[in-house]
Design a protein around this motif. Structure first.
Motif, mmCIF file in Angstrom:
data_model
loop_
_atom_site.group_PDB
_atom_site.id
_atom_site.type_symbol
_atom_site.label_atom_id
_atom_site.label_comp_id
_atom_site.label_asym_id
_atom_site.label_seq_id
_atom_site.Cartn_x
_atom_site.Cartn_y
_atom_site.Cartn_z
ATOM 1 N N ASP A 112 16.749 168.593 -51.244
ATOM 2 C CA ASP A 112 16.487 168.960 -52.628
ATOM 3 C C ASP A 112 17.393 170.147 -52.963
ATOM 4 O O ASP A 112 18.263 170.519 -52.183
ATOM 5 N N PHE A 113 17.203 170.765 -54.115
ATOM 6 C CA PHE A 113 18.061 171.877 -54.507
ATOM 7 C C PHE A 113 17.771 173.100 -53.633
ATOM 8 O O PHE A 113 16.613 173.469 -53.411
ATOM 9 N N GLN B 7 19.730 179.869 -49.155
ATOM 10 C CA GLN B 7 19.468 178.715 -48.297
ATOM 11 C C GLN B 7 20.749 177.934 -48.016
ATOM 12 O O GLN B 7 20.971 177.479 -46.896
ATOM 13 N N ALA B 8 21.596 177.804 -49.034
ATOM 14 C CA ALA B 8 22.869 177.103 -48.841
ATOM 15 C C ALA B 8 23.740 177.843 -47.832
ATOM 16 O O ALA B 8 24.410 177.216 -46.998
ATOM 17 N N LEU B 9 23.725 179.174 -47.883
ATOM 18 C CA LEU B 9 24.497 179.970 -46.932
ATOM 19 C C LEU B 9 23.964 179.806 -45.514
ATOM 20 O O LEU B 9 24.737 179.653 -44.556
ATOM 21 N N ARG C 227 28.056 168.639 -47.438
ATOM 22 C CA ARG C 227 28.618 168.794 -48.782
ATOM 23 C C ARG C 227 27.559 169.449 -49.655
ATOM 24 O O ARG C 227 26.385 169.070 -49.603
ATOM 25 N N LEU C 228 27.973 170.410 -50.470
ATOM 26 C CA LEU C 228 27.077 171.079 -51.407
ATOM 27 C C LEU C 228 27.511 170.744 -52.826
ATOM 28 O O LEU C 228 28.694 170.806 -53.152
ATOM 29 N N ASP C 229 26.544 170.399 -53.679
ATOM 30 C CA ASP C 229 26.874 170.014 -55.056
ATOM 31 C C ASP C 229 25.669 170.311 -55.944
ATOM 32 O O ASP C 229 24.546 169.905 -55.634
ATOM 33 N N GLY C 230 25.925 171.018 -57.050
ATOM 34 C CA GLY C 230 24.852 171.329 -57.988
ATOM 35 C C GLY C 230 25.021 170.671 -59.334
ATOM 36 O O GLY C 230 24.350 171.037 -60.301
ATOM 37 N N GLY C 231 25.966 169.719 -59.426
ATOM 38 C CA GLY C 231 26.149 169.000 -60.679
ATOM 39 C C GLY C 231 27.332 169.478 -61.496
ATOM 40 O O GLY C 231 27.793 168.779 -62.396
ATOM 41 N N ARG D 74 22.278 176.702 -57.899
ATOM 42 C CA ARG D 74 21.427 175.922 -57.006
ATOM 43 C C ARG D 74 22.104 174.579 -56.729
ATOM 44 O O ARG D 74 22.592 173.930 -57.657
ATOM 45 N N LYS D 75 22.119 174.173 -55.454
ATOM 46 C CA LYS D 75 22.854 172.965 -55.077
ATOM 47 C C LYS D 75 22.057 172.107 -54.105
ATOM 48 O O LYS D 75 21.259 172.620 -53.326
ATOM 49 N N ARG D 76 22.316 170.797 -54.151
ATOM 50 C CA ARG D 76 21.805 169.892 -53.134
ATOM 51 C C ARG D 76 22.826 169.839 -52.005
ATOM 52 O O ARG D 76 24.030 170.036 -52.225
#
Length: 260
Positions: free
Chosen positions: A37-38, A43-45, A60-64, A70-72
């Motif tokens: 989830d986002f 958390q991404a770090l 892979r990180l992507d938030g749109g 915030r990214k999935r």
């Protein structure tokens, strides 16, 4: 996971560290692909730092959109190409024709969404725009929100689901403040930005309501630096834009950007 790694993280983060390492091990050992989830930037770090410790996994990180906060994350064995994978998110457009959106803010939309029983991690960035807002949400939450979100802070609203290329971004408004401080201590700067006494900022900081770069920070004496993002629950957040130099009296000139 090697136990010595826990020392790099706050105790409150250990639960997420365990969960992230489990995703990584499953990708390496079972060839599993995990779409989270986002995640917030902290958390991404954490996830990225753990992935970098494992030679057989990547993510892979992507938030749109390119500047998403915030990214999935998509975690997979390193042989799998991730660029073309569907990150399963959509834009929830919230609008009303009655003009009352002038008084609605980010927190109003977030509160209305959470009030429907939706988990925070199903929601990405929220962009308050003229006439409403555009909100990134996971696809598995999109239909529920589309059908059930009908009111935001006493304002009746309509919703629509849009593709990512229709996302409208908010203009980020920062109120710039110029401070003269004795030191870069966190408690002193937080006190000046939110116009609270030093004593009144100590309680929320020590209660775990302050974050620096999305990391929980309970030490009031922590020195801030240029680029740091600071949030105090219940009061807002700000960014240290620039450390401008020393005054003749030996104080430090700091430029702050306070999020409106």
């Amino acid at each position: 996971m090697p136990k010595e790694l826990y020392g790099h993280f706050h105790p409150d983060e250990h639960h997420f560290v365990d969960k992230a390492w489990d995703w990584i091990e499953r990708a390496a050992e079972q060839h599993a692909v995990k779409l989270t989830d986002f995640l917030d930037p902290r958390q991404a770090l954490i996830l990225t730092s753990l992935v970098n410790r494992h030679p057989d996994v990547h993510c892979r990180l992507d938030g749109g959109y390119s500047a998403a906060e915030r990214k999935r994350a998509l975690i997979a064995p390193d042989y799998r190409i991730l660029d073309g994978e569907d990150m399963a998110m959509t834009v929830l457009s919230v609008s009303s024709g009655d003009g009352k959106f002038l008084t609605l803010e980010h927190g109003d939309y977030m509160g209305a969404i959470l009030g429907l029983g939706m988990k925070r991690d199903k929601v990405g960035d929220i962009h308050v725009i003229e006439g409403g807002c555009h909100c990134l949400v996971t696809q598995d939450a999109a239909d529920y929100l589309h059908m059930n979100l009908s009111q935001v802070h006493k304002v009746h609203v309509q919703t629509e689901l849009l593709p990512l290329d229709k996302l409208a971004l908010a203009n980020v408004n920062l109120d710039e403040l110029s401070l003269s401080v004795a030191s870069m201590r966190m408690d002193g700067i937080v006190s000046d930005v939110f116009r609270l006494s030093r004593a009144k900022v100590l309680t929320p900081i020590q209660a775990g309501r302050c974050r620096v770069n999305w990391k929980l920070e309970e030490d009031p004496s922590k020195p801030l630096k240029e680029g740091d993002m600071v949030s105090l629950q219940g009061f807002g957040r700000f960014k240290v834009l620039e450390v401008e130099g020393i005054t003749k009296k030996g104080r430090i000139r700091v430029k702050i950007g306070k999020f409106a």
